[in-house]
Design an enzyme around this catalytic site. Structure first.
Site, PDB file in Angstrom:
ATOM      1  N   ALA A  66     100.583  -5.942  80.238  1.00 15.46           N
ATOM      2  CA  ALA A  66     100.361  -7.118  80.541  1.00 15.46           C
ATOM      3  C   ALA A  66      99.301  -7.722  81.398  1.00 15.46           C
ATOM      4  O   ALA A  66      98.742  -6.901  81.605  1.00 15.46           O
ATOM      5  CB  ALA A  66     101.731  -6.906  81.764  1.00 15.46           C
ATOM      6  N   GLY A 111     103.474  -3.414  78.652  1.00 16.13           N
ATOM      7  CA  GLY A 111     104.395  -4.305  78.332  1.00 16.13           C
ATOM      8  C   GLY A 111     103.573  -3.925  76.627  1.00 16.13           C
ATOM      9  O   GLY A 111     105.124  -4.609  75.709  1.00 16.13           O
ATOM     10  N   GLU A 114     106.926  -1.851  75.683  1.00 17.98           N
ATOM     11  CA  GLU A 114     107.692  -3.163  75.740  1.00 17.98           C
ATOM     12  C   GLU A 114     107.960  -3.393  74.279  1.00 17.98           C
ATOM     13  O   GLU A 114     108.784  -4.009  74.332  1.00 17.98           O
ATOM     14  CB  GLU A 114     107.849  -3.830  77.315  1.00 17.98           C
ATOM     15  CG  GLU A 114     108.138  -2.760  77.760  1.00 17.98           C
ATOM     16  CD  GLU A 114     107.619  -3.108  79.276  1.00 17.98           C
ATOM     17  OE1 GLU A 114     108.770  -3.135  80.735  1.00 17.98           O
ATOM     18  OE2 GLU A 114     107.223  -3.910  79.430  1.00 17.98           O
ATOM     19  N   GLU A 134     102.593   1.573  85.014  1.00 16.23           N
ATOM     20  CA  GLU A 134     102.883   0.729  85.454  1.00 16.23           C
ATOM     21  C   GLU A 134     103.135   1.618  86.534  1.00 16.23           C
ATOM     22  O   GLU A 134     102.983   1.264  87.491  1.00 16.23           O
ATOM     23  CB  GLU A 134     104.325  -0.105  85.213  1.00 16.23           C
ATOM     24  CG  GLU A 134     105.140  -1.130  84.312  1.00 16.23           C
ATOM     25  CD  GLU A 134     104.693  -0.247  82.896  1.00 16.23           C
ATOM     26  OE1 GLU A 134     105.253  -1.441  82.479  1.00 16.23           O
ATOM     27  OE2 GLU A 134     104.886   0.789  82.804  1.00 16.23           O
TER      28      GLU A 134
END
Length: 262
Positions: A66, A111, A114, A134
């Site tokens: 992200a 992300g 993910e 993270e």
């Protein structure tokens, strides 16, 4: 028109749609990319000319996570409002009812991983590095990583990756079931296209039912899952493809039916 995420098709690979991530240099997944992913996934799901989907970040990197700069100044109250939107955006591929495959080269982190976890299959280059780092930022995976990763590789392995934030190379990823196939980096996209191409002309309604039975069944107990399977199995007897497939089997043997997806 989307700026960073496109849905592409090619006459060379009929029935296959490619959702392409293109936000150089690392395909950081900001809110705009997340929204565009949702739109591309919805379009791929709706288009009758697309039977299967590849998600690809290009020859150098899948997606390195992200956009942390975008998140850095967000408050608790702001994240509460956008948290589910983040999950939906990064999990967009999981909402496609057709077969999906992530073609992973280079980094698939946070992300980025993910997004790949939302696919039915993952093909990685032998240069791939996968992880959910993270915790090194003082947070946890928030785009579905704690849930999809644990369901895929088991809770102990998922906790190891999440707690340590370490990167997993392609060899280990294959060993633990995080990816399904490892090839040379310049062969990743071709391998994904080859797998996805198998579903052109297939019994698409039955495949969608099979995907729903597996995915939804894993989220419930065995008895409820069996009831779901029975319902979906029976529903296929209302389709043209079922009639075509069984008639073809009786007349010509297995594997020769020509389906219409109805």
């Amino acid at each position: 028109m989307a700026e960073f995420v496109t849905l592409e098709t090619s006459q060379d690979h009929p029935g296959v749609g490619t959702i392409m991530l293109h936000r150089p240099p690392m395909n950081a997944l900001n809110r705009q990319v997340q929204d565009e992913l949702l739109a591309a996934a919805a379009e791929a799901n709706d288009r009758d000319d697309i039977a299967a989907v590849v998600v690809y970040g290009g020859p150098k990197v899948f997606a390195a996570g992200a956009d942390i700069k975008e998140m850095n100044d967000m408050s608790f109250q702001e994240m509460v409002k956008v948290g589910r939107r983040l999950q939906r955006g990064l999990g967009a591929i999981s909402e496609i009812s057709k077969p999906t495959v992530a073609a992973i080269t280079g980094y698939a982190l946070g992300g980025g991983l993910e997004v790949a976890l939302g696919a039915d299959r993952r093909i990685a280059g032998d240069n791939a590095k996968l992880g959910v780092p993270e915790v090194t930022l003082g947070v946890i995976p928030g785009g579905g990583g704690t849930q999809r990763l644990a369901r895929l590789v088991g809770p102990a392995r998922a906790k190891d990756m999440i707690f340590t934030g370490r990167f997993v190379d392609a060899e280990e990823a294959l060993k633990i079931g995080l990816v399904d196939e490892v090839v040379a980096p310049d062969e990743v996209y071709a391998a994904a296209l080859k797998w996805a191409g198998r579903f052109h002309g297939a019994a698409s309604v039955a495949i969608a039912a099979a995907k729903a039975a597996v995915d939804q069944g894993l989220d419930t107990d065995l008895e409820t899952g069996l009831k779901l399977e029975a319902h979906l199995f029976a529903s296929l007897f209302a389709t043209d493809d079922r009639a075509t497939g069984m008639a073809s089997f009786i007349e010509n043997g297995p594997g020769k039916a020509e389906f219409t997806g109805k």
